[in-house]
Design a protein around this motif. Sequence first.
Motif, PDB file in Angstrom:
ATOM      1  N   PRO A  80      44.635  50.719  57.408  1.00  0.00           N
ATOM      2  CA  PRO A  80      44.005  52.024  57.197  1.00  0.00           C
ATOM      3  C   PRO A  80      42.496  51.846  57.019  1.00  0.00           C
ATOM      4  N   GLU A  81      41.729  52.800  57.529  1.00  0.00           N
ATOM      5  CA  GLU A  81      40.277  52.643  57.561  1.00  0.00           C
ATOM      6  C   GLU A  81      39.624  52.971  56.224  1.00  0.00           C
ATOM      7  N   ALA A  82      38.886  52.005  55.696  1.00  0.00           N
ATOM      8  CA  ALA A  82      38.058  52.176  54.506  1.00  0.00           C
ATOM      9  C   ALA A  82      37.109  50.994  54.459  1.00  0.00           C
ATOM     10  N   TRP A  83      36.064  51.092  53.661  1.00  0.00           N
ATOM     11  CA  TRP A  83      35.086  50.013  53.628  1.00  0.00           C
ATOM     12  C   TRP A  83      35.650  48.724  53.055  1.00  0.00           C
ATOM     13  N   PHE A  84      36.743  48.787  52.308  1.00  0.00           N
ATOM     14  CA  PHE A  84      37.271  47.599  51.630  1.00  0.00           C
ATOM     15  C   PHE A  84      38.545  47.058  52.268  1.00  0.00           C
ATOM     16  N   THR A  85      38.963  47.588  53.426  1.00  0.00           N
ATOM     17  CA  THR A  85      40.188  47.126  54.073  1.00  0.00           C
ATOM     18  C   THR A  85      39.855  46.168  55.215  1.00  0.00           C
ATOM     19  N   GLY A  86      40.905  45.630  55.835  1.00  0.00           N
ATOM     20  CA  GLY A  86      40.739  44.781  57.002  1.00  0.00           C
ATOM     21  C   GLY A  86      40.992  43.317  56.713  1.00  0.00           C
ATOM     22  N   SER A  87      41.149  42.551  57.773  1.00  0.00           N
ATOM     23  CA  SER A  87      41.419  41.118  57.660  1.00  0.00           C
ATOM     24  C   SER A  87      40.314  40.419  56.887  1.00  0.00           C
ATOM     25  N   GLY A  88      40.711  39.546  55.985  1.00  0.00           N
ATOM     26  CA  GLY A  88      39.752  38.794  55.195  1.00  0.00           C
ATOM     27  C   GLY A  88      39.114  39.579  54.067  1.00  0.00           C
ATOM     28  N   SER A  89      39.596  40.807  53.824  1.00  0.00           N
ATOM     29  CA  SER A  89      39.049  41.627  52.741  1.00  0.00           C
ATOM     30  C   SER A  89      39.910  41.476  51.489  1.00  0.00           C
ATOM     31  N   ASP A  90      39.484  42.135  50.414  1.00  0.00           N
ATOM     32  CA  ASP A  90      40.262  42.094  49.178  1.00  0.00           C
ATOM     33  C   ASP A  90      41.494  43.000  49.220  1.00  0.00           C
ATOM     34  N   PHE A  91      41.532  43.900  50.180  1.00  0.00           N
ATOM     35  CA  PHE A  91      42.606  44.887  50.240  1.00  0.00           C
ATOM     36  C   PHE A  91      43.990  44.238  50.196  1.00  0.00           C
ATOM     37  N   GLN A  92      44.196  43.224  51.027  1.00  0.00           N
ATOM     38  CA  GLN A  92      45.501  42.571  51.064  1.00  0.00           C
ATOM     39  C   GLN A  92      45.744  41.735  49.812  1.00  0.00           C
ATOM     40  N   ASN A  93      44.662  41.282  49.159  1.00  0.00           N
ATOM     41  CA  ASN A  93      44.835  40.600  47.878  1.00  0.00           C
ATOM     42  C   ASN A  93      45.316  41.563  46.801  1.00  0.00           C
ATOM     43  N   TYR A  94      44.868  42.825  46.866  1.00  0.00           N
ATOM     44  CA  TYR A  94      45.368  43.815  45.911  1.00  0.00           C
ATOM     45  C   TYR A  94      46.878  43.983  46.077  1.00  0.00           C
ATOM     46  N   PHE A  95      47.317  43.973  47.315  1.00  0.00           N
ATOM     47  CA  PHE A  95      48.752  44.099  47.585  1.00  0.00           C
ATOM     48  C   PHE A  95      49.500  42.898  47.009  1.00  0.00           C
ATOM     49  N   LEU A  96      48.951  41.710  47.186  1.00  0.00           N
ATOM     50  CA  LEU A  96      49.551  40.502  46.629  1.00  0.00           C
ATOM     51  C   LEU A  96      49.695  40.611  45.114  1.00  0.00           C
ATOM     52  N   GLU A  97      48.631  40.986  44.448  1.00  0.00           N
ATOM     53  CA  GLU A  97      48.630  40.982  42.990  1.00  0.00           C
ATOM     54  C   GLU A  97      49.564  42.018  42.383  1.00  0.00           C
ATOM     55  N   THR A  98      49.742  43.128  43.054  1.00  0.00           N
ATOM     56  CA  THR A  98      50.538  44.216  42.481  1.00  0.00           C
ATOM     57  C   THR A  98      51.979  44.236  42.964  1.00  0.00           C
ATOM     58  N   VAL A  99      52.255  43.608  44.117  1.00  0.00           N
ATOM     59  CA  VAL A  99      53.575  43.773  44.736  1.00  0.00           C
ATOM     60  C   VAL A  99      54.347  42.457  44.863  1.00  0.00           C
ATOM     61  N   GLN A 100      53.700  41.294  44.654  1.00  0.00           N
ATOM     62  CA  GLN A 100      54.425  40.045  44.885  1.00  0.00           C
ATOM     63  C   GLN A 100      55.701  39.947  44.043  1.00  0.00           C
ATOM     64  N   ASN A 101      55.677  40.421  42.825  1.00  0.00           N
ATOM     65  CA  ASN A 101      56.890  40.347  42.010  1.00  0.00           C
ATOM     66  C   ASN A 101      58.019  41.208  42.564  1.00  0.00           C
TER      67      ASN A 101
END
Length: 471
Positions: A421-442
Motif C-alpha cells: 500500500p502506498e505511503a511514505w513509510f512502506t515498500g521494500s527495505g522500509s520499516d513497514f514490514q518490520n512493524y508487521f514482524l514486531e506485532t504479528v510474529q507471535n
Amino acid sequence: MTDRHAPPRGATPSTPALDRAGFVVPGRSGPPGGGGPGLTRRQMLAGSLAALGGVAAIGALSGCSTASATTGVRELAFWHLLSGGDGINMAGLVEDVNALDHGYHATQTVLAWGAPYYTKLAMASVGGRSPDTAIMHASRIAGYAPGGLLDAWDLDLLAEFDVTEDDFLPRVWEKGGLDGTQYSIALDSHPFVMFYNTDVAEQAGVLGTDGQLAPIEDPEQLLEVARAMQAVTGKHGLSYGYLGDGAQMWRLFYTLYKQHDAPFDLSGERAEVDDDAAIASLTYIQQLLDGTVCAVDGDYGTAVAEFMSGESGLFFTGVWELPTAKNAGIAFDAMPIPTLFGTPAAYADSHAFTLPHQSDPDPEQRRATYQFVSDLLHHSLDWAVAGHIPAFQPVVQSPEYQALVPQAHYAPAAEILNYDPEAWFTGSGSDFQNYFLETVQNVYLQGADPAAGWDAFIRRVNVQLSKPNPV
C-alpha cells in the motif's frame, strides 16, 4: 474498518549482512536478492566489484559523469542495490550493453540493500551528487517523488528509444507513476510464488495429466495437497520460512489478504482495511504452520535448505530463488500461488529505473541515460533466466522467453500483482514490514490471537500516518 489504536513504541529496522566498508556481502542467497552460486563470467564481474572493497564503483559515488574528450562516449553513473545472484546478473547485463557501443559507458555502484541504500540515494539527490540513473523498488516511489528527490521521465524522449507505456502491463506501469507523472520505469516484477517438487508431487498423486501440479482452488485443498506430499517426504509438505523476517511474513499475508479482494488504503489519516479479511488470512497461516504441513518456527534459510534437499514438496518464496533450485539439481516447477480466497492475487515488487534529481541535467547526458535504460530493457532476457519476470513485454512475449521453464509457468503472476500500500513509510527495505514482524510474529509462532496482533499492527501504521514524510 479498524480505528481503535493507541501509539506503540518505535521499531528497530533489520540490518543486512555488510562488509567492513558498509556494503552488501556479495554472493549471498536469499531474499530479496536471491540467486544461487556457481562461478560464471557474471560472478567474476561481481567479485571484481567486491575485490575493490565495495568501492569498485564507489569512485562513482559523486554521480559526476562526463563525455570522454577523446572518444565522445558518455560516462554514466548507475547505482543499484542488487547483490547475490541478482548482482552477478546485473554486472553481466551492464557489460553486455556497454559493448553495444551506443555512445555511453555505464559504471555500477553497488550499495547495501535496504535503508542504507535509500538513505544514500536521498542524500545524493539533495546534495547535488546524484547518479545518472538508479534502481529503486517501485514500492518506494511514493516516499521519494513527492519530496523532489526524483526527476520525471520524459515519455516522448523515452519513445525515441523504443520504450512506451504499451510495452508494460498496466499494473506495472502505473506503479511507476504518481499524480499522472512517471517517476520510474520497471525492469521486472518479482512476485511471491509457489515452487513444487515434481517427483514428490507425482508420488503424492497430485500432478495433472500435463505434468504440472493439478489445480488447487480452495484453502482446504492446499492443506490436503501439502499433507499428501508430507506423507512422501516424511518431514513437511510445505517449506515457508518467516522467523525474524518481516518481509517473508508480509509477502504471504498480503497475498492471502488481497485474495479476499480487501482494501489497504493509506491515503488518509487512518488506515482503511478489512479486519475480517486480515483475521481470516492470519488464521489460515496458523493452519499451515501446524508442524506437519509446514514447520512452526522455520526461518528463511532453513526453508530454502529443506525444499532444495527434497524434504518438502511445496515452497513459498520469491522468483529470485530459481537459480538456487536449478543448482540444487532437484526436479521442480513453479506457478503463481493458488487462488484460495476468490480473487487471483500475489504480493510483488519491481526493480525500477529512476532519475535521481539533478538541478541542471546535461541534455546529452540524459539522452545517453535513456539509451542505456532502453538497452537494458531490450536485453532483459538474461534477467529472466535468473528468475525475475521482465517488465518489458516484448521480451516476455518472445519465443525465447516462452521456452523458459518454469519462468513461463509463473509469468501469469505478473498480471495479478499487488504492491505494498502506498505511503511514505512502506515498500521494500522500509520499516513497514518490520512493524508487521514486531506485532504479528507471535500470531505465526505461538498461535497468538490474530485479531490482537492485527490491531497492534494497524495501531503502529496509524501512528506513522500521523507523521509527515521526512524526505
